[in-house]
Design an enzyme around this catalytic site. Structure first.
Site, short mmCIF file in Angstrom:
data_model
loop_
_atom_site.label_atom_id
_atom_site.label_comp_id
_atom_site.label_asym_id
_atom_site.label_seq_id
_atom_site.Cartn_x
_atom_site.Cartn_y
_atom_site.Cartn_z
N ASP A 24 4.56 4.40 12.20
CA ASP A 24 3.90 3.43 11.31
C ASP A 24 2.78 2.73 12.08
O ASP A 24 2.92 2.44 13.27
CB ASP A 24 4.94 2.39 10.85
CG ASP A 24 4.57 1.73 9.53
OD1 ASP A 24 5.36 1.88 8.57
OD2 ASP A 24 3.51 1.08 9.45
N TYR A 27 -5.52 4.30 -6.91
CA TYR A 27 -4.23 4.47 -6.23
C TYR A 27 -3.46 5.64 -6.84
O TYR A 27 -2.99 6.53 -6.13
CB TYR A 27 -3.39 3.18 -6.33
CG TYR A 27 -1.94 3.40 -6.00
CD1 TYR A 27 -1.53 3.66 -4.70
CD2 TYR A 27 -0.95 3.38 -6.99
CE1 TYR A 27 -0.21 3.90 -4.39
CE2 TYR A 27 0.38 3.60 -6.70
CZ TYR A 27 0.76 3.86 -5.40
OH TYR A 27 2.07 4.11 -5.10
N SER A 62 4.66 8.79 -7.34
CA SER A 62 4.88 7.62 -8.20
C SER A 62 4.83 8.03 -9.66
O SER A 62 4.08 8.93 -10.05
CB SER A 62 3.78 6.59 -7.92
OG SER A 62 3.80 5.59 -8.89
N LYS A 67 -2.33 9.58 -5.36
CA LYS A 67 -1.02 10.26 -5.40
C LYS A 67 -1.16 11.64 -6.06
O LYS A 67 -0.55 12.63 -5.61
CB LYS A 67 -0.01 9.41 -6.18
CG LYS A 67 0.36 8.11 -5.48
CD LYS A 67 1.21 8.38 -4.25
CE LYS A 67 1.41 7.16 -3.40
NZ LYS A 67 2.01 7.40 -2.10
N PHE A 84 3.06 -11.67 -18.13
CA PHE A 84 1.79 -11.09 -18.58
C PHE A 84 1.95 -10.46 -19.97
O PHE A 84 2.06 -9.24 -20.10
CB PHE A 84 1.29 -10.04 -17.58
CG PHE A 84 0.99 -10.60 -16.21
CD1 PHE A 84 0.33 -11.82 -16.05
CD2 PHE A 84 1.37 -9.90 -15.06
CE1 PHE A 84 0.04 -12.32 -14.79
CE2 PHE A 84 1.07 -10.39 -13.80
CZ PHE A 84 0.42 -11.61 -13.66
P1 NAD Z 1 5.18 -0.39 2.15
O1 NAD Z 1 3.78 -0.89 2.21
O2 NAD Z 1 6.28 -1.36 2.34
O3 NAD Z 1 5.38 0.80 3.20
C1 NAD Z 1 4.34 1.69 3.54
C2 NAD Z 1 4.26 1.74 5.06
O4 NAD Z 1 3.23 2.64 5.44
C3 NAD Z 1 3.93 0.39 5.69
O5 NAD Z 1 4.89 0.09 6.68
C4 NAD Z 1 2.55 0.57 6.28
O6 NAD Z 1 2.38 -0.20 7.45
C5 NAD Z 1 2.52 2.07 6.53
N1 NAD Z 1 1.18 2.68 6.51
C6 NAD Z 1 0.22 2.57 5.56
N2 NAD Z 1 -0.85 3.28 5.90
C7 NAD Z 1 -0.58 3.88 7.09
C8 NAD Z 1 -1.29 4.73 7.96
N3 NAD Z 1 -2.55 5.10 7.68
N4 NAD Z 1 -0.70 5.16 9.08
C9 NAD Z 1 0.57 4.77 9.38
N5 NAD Z 1 1.30 3.95 8.61
C10 NAD Z 1 0.72 3.50 7.47
O7 NAD Z 1 5.33 0.37 0.76
P2 NAD Z 1 6.65 0.98 0.08
O8 NAD Z 1 6.91 0.20 -1.15
O9 NAD Z 1 7.71 1.18 1.08
O10 NAD Z 1 6.07 2.38 -0.40
C11 NAD Z 1 6.27 3.58 0.34
C12 NAD Z 1 5.57 4.71 -0.38
O11 NAD Z 1 6.08 4.81 -1.70
C13 NAD Z 1 4.05 4.51 -0.52
O12 NAD Z 1 3.41 5.75 -0.32
C14 NAD Z 1 3.89 4.06 -1.96
O13 NAD Z 1 2.62 4.41 -2.48
C15 NAD Z 1 5.02 4.80 -2.64
N6 NAD Z 1 5.48 4.16 -3.89
C16 NAD Z 1 5.89 2.84 -3.86
C17 NAD Z 1 6.28 2.23 -5.06
C18 NAD Z 1 6.69 0.77 -5.06
O14 NAD Z 1 6.66 0.15 -6.14
N7 NAD Z 1 7.10 0.18 -3.94
C19 NAD Z 1 6.28 2.94 -6.26
C20 NAD Z 1 5.89 4.27 -6.25
C21 NAD Z 1 5.50 4.88 -5.05
N1 UFG Z 2 4.77 -8.84 -14.63
C1 UFG Z 2 4.70 -10.15 -15.09
N2 UFG Z 2 4.37 -11.13 -14.19
C2 UFG Z 2 4.14 -10.87 -12.87
C3 UFG Z 2 4.24 -9.53 -12.41
C4 UFG Z 2 4.54 -8.54 -13.32
O1 UFG Z 2 4.90 -10.42 -16.27
O2 UFG Z 2 3.85 -11.80 -12.12
C5 UFG Z 2 5.15 -7.77 -15.58
C6 UFG Z 2 4.09 -6.68 -15.74
O3 UFG Z 2 3.16 -7.03 -16.75
C7 UFG Z 2 4.97 -5.48 -16.10
C8 UFG Z 2 6.26 -5.72 -15.35
O4 UFG Z 2 6.28 -7.12 -15.04
O5 UFG Z 2 5.24 -5.49 -17.48
C9 UFG Z 2 6.36 -4.94 -14.04
O6 UFG Z 2 5.20 -5.19 -13.24
P1 UFG Z 2 5.13 -4.76 -11.69
O7 UFG Z 2 3.81 -5.25 -11.18
O8 UFG Z 2 6.36 -5.21 -11.00
O9 UFG Z 2 5.17 -3.18 -11.74
P2 UFG Z 2 4.19 -2.11 -12.43
O10 UFG Z 2 5.04 -1.24 -13.27
O11 UFG Z 2 3.05 -2.76 -13.08
O12 UFG Z 2 3.61 -1.32 -11.18
C10 UFG Z 2 4.45 -0.72 -10.19
C11 UFG Z 2 3.70 -0.67 -8.88
C12 UFG Z 2 2.56 0.30 -8.96
C13 UFG Z 2 3.05 1.64 -9.38
C14 UFG Z 2 3.81 1.52 -10.67
C15 UFG Z 2 4.44 2.84 -11.05
O13 UFG Z 2 3.19 -1.95 -8.56
O14 UFG Z 2 1.98 0.44 -7.67
O15 UFG Z 2 4.86 0.55 -10.55
O16 UFG Z 2 5.26 3.31 -10.03
F1 UFG Z 2 1.98 2.45 -9.57
#
Ligand code: NAD
Ligand code: UFG
Length: 337
Positions: free
Chosen positions: A31, A148, A124, A152, A217
């Site tokens: 990382d 974003y 995602s 993916k 929202f």
């Molecule tokens: P996170 O930000 O907590 O973890 C990602 C990690 O990757 C971080 O520790 C960051 O420091 C590291 N990182 C980023 N760019 C890097 C690079 N260039 N080199 C080395 N390390 C790097 O996010 P997360 O929620 O754990 O998400 C993990 C993966 O899952 C991501 O690819 C994200 O897009 C995907 N994902 C997350 C969600 C979500 O809602 N959390 C939903 C769908 C997909």
């Molecule tokens: N919401 C609120 N108030 C807030 C935050 C969110 O009402 O302060 C609502 C949003 O409108 C939505 C729901 O809560 O209806 C969930 O919102 P999130 O932001 O928690 O999640 P999203 O589904 O919008 O997005 C997430 C990640 C994206 C990813 C997507 C699909 O943030 O990166 O899920 O995996 F692309």
């Protein structure tokens, strides 16, 4: 198995590390710490009783990655590293494509150089875009709606071409729905810098008194109570999904597969807020504002394929998700004082 976790100190990576170590795999974390802290590796040691080596480096550093794969005799990679804030990706797409897409190409070059051919990729549900039907199954057309999401999708396409060219690779693209919750220890969880973008961490901060109120929202969507509906999945279930995916890759004959990781259950903003009130015993003041631009009204997973192909399904409830989030929030506050 010796497994490298890019993004291993991040939210989902750290929980997966705990699950893999408990299943007696040798885990190496890689990382650049752009969105996490090195202390996560120490906390994982406390949780697992094992030392998990942390290599601090960027996935775009192909030489360091190649060296890491060789030194630790890595057999499989789980690729979490990536930037994930949708709004930032709209403002600065070049940085997002460089980090996520160019970073993945660098990883694939390092894997090719060292003949590591097993890969699990963090995709995602956002790749599906506007729902043509619900629940989304894996055959739903893909059409990401922001840079974003497109990063993916581009990575999934690159991996598909790689699988076509090299049938001996084993690749799992896991399409996560909305990961929430935390490890039961309270030592690791989601702790975003600044004001959270996502619902669950925002609600947790309101419950703890760190933020005054939640802004909902929109309450005029065509959903049962008018608020947005999502498929929240416990991060420990998600972590176990990675273990199941790795195990199934060894058995399957297809070089690449795509799997939803969600519960299949849609939960509204109001339902989640009520569940969090019940779990925490705290008041959660809220106001309703306009819809957030770009938000979809509702989406959730068809989780059938994960059950059939990985033998995985989510077992933890919404109450579990809220309780573990609250526990982590309380523990994080104690650590900060
Ligand atoms: P996170 O930000 O907590 O973890 C990602 C990690 O990757 C971080 O520790 C960051 O420091 C590291 N990182 C980023 N760019 C890097 C690079 N260039 N080199 C080395 N390390 C790097 O996010 P997360 O929620 O754990 O998400 C993990 C993966 O899952 C991501 O690819 C994200 O897009 C995907 N994902 C997350 C969600 C979500 O809602 N959390 C939903 C769908 C997909
Ligand atoms: N919401 C609120 N108030 C807030 C935050 C969110 O009402 O302060 C609502 C949003 O409108 C939505 C729901 O809560 O209806 C969930 O919102 P999130 O932001 O928690 O999640 P999203 O589904 O919008 O997005 C997430 C990640 C994206 C990813 C997507 C699909 O943030 O990166 O899920 O995996 F692309």
């Amino acid at each position: 198995m010796n497994i490298l976790l890019t993004g291993g100190t991040g939210y989902i990576g750290s929980h997966t590390a705990a699950v893999l170590a408990a299943a007696n795999h040798q885990v190496v974390l890689y990382d650049n710490l752009c969105n996490s802290q090195a202390s996560v590796a120490d906390r994982l040691q406390t949780i697992t009783g094992k030392t998990l080596p942390l290599v601090i480096g960027d996935i775009r550093n192909t030489l360091l990655l190649t060296d890491t794969l060789k030194t630790h005799q890595i057999e499989a990679v789980i690729h979490f590293a990536g930037l994930k804030a949708v709004g930032d990706s709209v403002r600065d797409p070049v940085t997002y494509f460089d980090n996520n897409v160019a970073g993945t190409l660098s990883l694939l070059q390092a894997m090719q150089a060292t003949a590591v051919k097993t890969l699990v990729f963090s995709s995602s549900a956002t790749v599906y875009g506007e729902p043509q039907y619900l629940p989304y199954d894996e055959k739903h057309p893909t059409r990401a709606m922001n840079p974003y999401g497109r990063s993916k999708l581009h990575i999934e396409e690159i991996l598909a071409d790689l699988a076509t060219a090299h049938a001996d690779w084993r690749i799992a693209c896991l399409r996560y729905f909305n990961p929430v919750g935390a490890h039961e220890s309270g030592l690791i969880g989601e702790d975003p810098e600044g004001i959270p973008n996502n619902l669950m961490p925002f609600v947790a901060r309101v419950a703890s008194g760190a933020l005054p109120r939640l802004t909902i929202f929109g309450n005029d969507y065509e959903t049962p109570d008018g608020t947005g509906v999502r498929d929240y999945v416990h991060v420990m279930d998600l972590a176990e999904g990675h273990l199941a995916a790795l195990e199934s890759l060894g058995k399957g004959s297809a070089p690449i597969r795509y799997t939803n990781l969600g519960t299949g259950i849609g939960v509204s903003v109001l339902e989640l807020v009520q569940a969090f009130k019940d779990a925490s015993g705290q008041d959660i003041p809220s106001v309703v504002s306009d819809r957030r631009p770009g938000d979809l009204p509702a989406y959730y997973a068809d989780a059938t394929k994960a059950k059939q192909e990985l033998g995985w399904s989510a077992t933890r409830t919404l109450a579990d998700m809220c309780q573990s989030t609250w526990h982590f929030q309380v523990c994080a506050k104690q650590r900060a004082n």
